[in-house]
Design an enzyme around this catalytic site. Structure first.
Site, mmCIF file in Angstrom:
data_model
loop_
_atom_site.group_PDB
_atom_site.id
_atom_site.type_symbol
_atom_site.label_atom_id
_atom_site.label_comp_id
_atom_site.label_asym_id
_atom_site.label_seq_id
_atom_site.Cartn_x
_atom_site.Cartn_y
_atom_site.Cartn_z
ATOM 1 N N LYS A 1 -15.466 -11.939 3.110
ATOM 2 C CA LYS A 1 -15.430 -13.382 2.800
ATOM 3 C C LYS A 1 -16.615 -13.769 1.928
ATOM 4 O O LYS A 1 -16.871 -14.938 1.691
ATOM 5 C CB LYS A 1 -15.477 -14.207 4.096
ATOM 6 C CG LYS A 1 -14.252 -14.100 4.968
ATOM 7 C CD LYS A 1 -14.129 -15.232 5.986
ATOM 8 C CE LYS A 1 -15.222 -15.360 6.948
ATOM 9 N NZ LYS A 1 -14.973 -16.358 8.012
ATOM 10 N N LYS B 1 -19.621 -13.789 2.796
ATOM 11 C CA LYS B 1 -20.488 -14.619 3.634
ATOM 12 C C LYS B 1 -21.481 -13.705 4.336
ATOM 13 O O LYS B 1 -21.103 -12.688 4.905
ATOM 14 C CB LYS B 1 -19.644 -15.320 4.713
ATOM 15 C CG LYS B 1 -19.320 -16.762 4.405
ATOM 16 C CD LYS B 1 -18.742 -17.445 5.639
ATOM 17 C CE LYS B 1 -18.931 -18.941 5.491
ATOM 18 N NZ LYS B 1 -18.409 -19.718 6.605
HETATM 19 N N1 C2G Z 1 -16.084 -26.871 10.241
HETATM 20 C C1 C2G Z 1 -15.957 -28.247 10.408
HETATM 21 N N2 C2G Z 1 -16.947 -29.052 9.980
HETATM 22 C C2 C2G Z 1 -18.060 -28.536 9.394
HETATM 23 C C3 C2G Z 1 -18.191 -27.141 9.244
HETATM 24 C C4 C2G Z 1 -17.181 -26.317 9.676
HETATM 25 O O1 C2G Z 1 -14.939 -28.743 10.942
HETATM 26 N N3 C2G Z 1 -19.033 -29.394 8.978
HETATM 27 C C5 C2G Z 1 -14.970 -26.023 10.713
HETATM 28 C C6 C2G Z 1 -14.350 -25.205 9.589
HETATM 29 O O2 C2G Z 1 -13.395 -25.994 8.893
HETATM 30 C C7 C2G Z 1 -13.711 -24.049 10.352
HETATM 31 C C8 C2G Z 1 -14.665 -23.872 11.545
HETATM 32 O O3 C2G Z 1 -15.461 -25.068 11.633
HETATM 33 O O4 C2G Z 1 -12.426 -24.443 10.844
HETATM 34 C C9 C2G Z 1 -15.568 -22.666 11.364
HETATM 35 O O5 C2G Z 1 -16.267 -22.832 10.153
HETATM 36 P P1 C2G Z 1 -16.818 -21.485 9.419
HETATM 37 O O6 C2G Z 1 -17.577 -20.677 10.407
HETATM 38 O O7 C2G Z 1 -17.457 -21.894 8.129
HETATM 39 O O8 C2G Z 1 -15.441 -20.731 9.139
HETATM 40 P P2 C2G Z 1 -14.934 -20.083 7.756
HETATM 41 O O9 C2G Z 1 -16.016 -19.294 7.145
HETATM 42 O O10 C2G Z 1 -14.291 -21.199 7.018
HETATM 43 O O11 C2G Z 1 -13.855 -19.004 8.283
HETATM 44 O O12 C2G Z 1 -9.677 -16.847 8.519
HETATM 45 C C10 C2G Z 1 -10.338 -18.099 8.556
HETATM 46 C C11 C2G Z 1 -11.810 -17.915 8.269
HETATM 47 O O13 C2G Z 1 -12.383 -16.975 9.159
HETATM 48 C C12 C2G Z 1 -12.526 -19.250 8.409
#
Ligand code: C2G
Length: 129
Positions: A44, A46
């Site tokens: 990803k 990340k």
């Molecule tokens: N999130 C949120 N508000 C934020 C930050 C994050 O609602 N201010 C939500 C994201 O939309 C996601 C969840 O928290 O649904 C986890 O965020 P991340 O750890 O950044 O996930 P991500 O890297 O988007 O991974 O297959 C799907 C991926 O693994 C999602």
């Protein structure tokens, strides 16, 4: 029992993550989190501050979370929905539309992201202290 699943990295846990998990759990009775492994995070593009075991330990301490499973690739979601008998798939709306194909297997819900907070923002602001 209505089962909900969501996926993410959940690094440097913050209120936006907690609100997502809280709302996801409120949609059912049992919440599974597919937690991105360190290897999948590299896919990803990340770089998580905390490794998988550390992030898993933190998530398992959250009252809204019932089970944490590893998220190892983009394509396991359909299998997980079958394997864990999931009724609802939830993601933040930064993913709006990306997982609509899953709505032939279960309900797909995108929840509004929490504004003005993100792991990236935290890292940037800490660096500038
Ligand atoms: N999130 C949120 N508000 C934020 C930050 C994050 O609602 N201010 C939500 C994201 O939309 C996601 C969840 O928290 O649904 C986890 O965020 P991340 O750890 O950044 O996930 P991500 O890297 O988007 O991974 O297959 C799907 C991926 O693994 C999602």
């Amino acid at each position: 029992m209505k089962k909900v699943i969501t996926y993410g990295t959940f690094d440097l846990l913050h209120k936006g993550h907690i609100r997502l998990l809280e709302r996801a759990k409120s949609l059912g009775d049992y919440l599974i989190v597919g937690l991105s492994t360190d290897e999948f995070n590299r896919l990803k593009d990340k770089e998580a501050y905390y490794d998988y075991e550390h992030r898993k330990y933190i998530l398992e301490a959250i009252k809204y979370v019932d089970e944490v499973i590893p998220e190892m690739n983009w394509d396991q979601k359909a299998d997980d929905i079958f394997k864990y008998n999931v009724d609802i798939f939830v993601m933040g709306d930064d993913w709006e539309g990306k997982f609509d194909d899953l709505n032939k297997l279960c309900e797909v819900i995108y929840l509004e992201r929490t504004q003005n907070i993100s792991t990236t923002q935290i890292k940037v602001e800490l660096k500038n202290l």
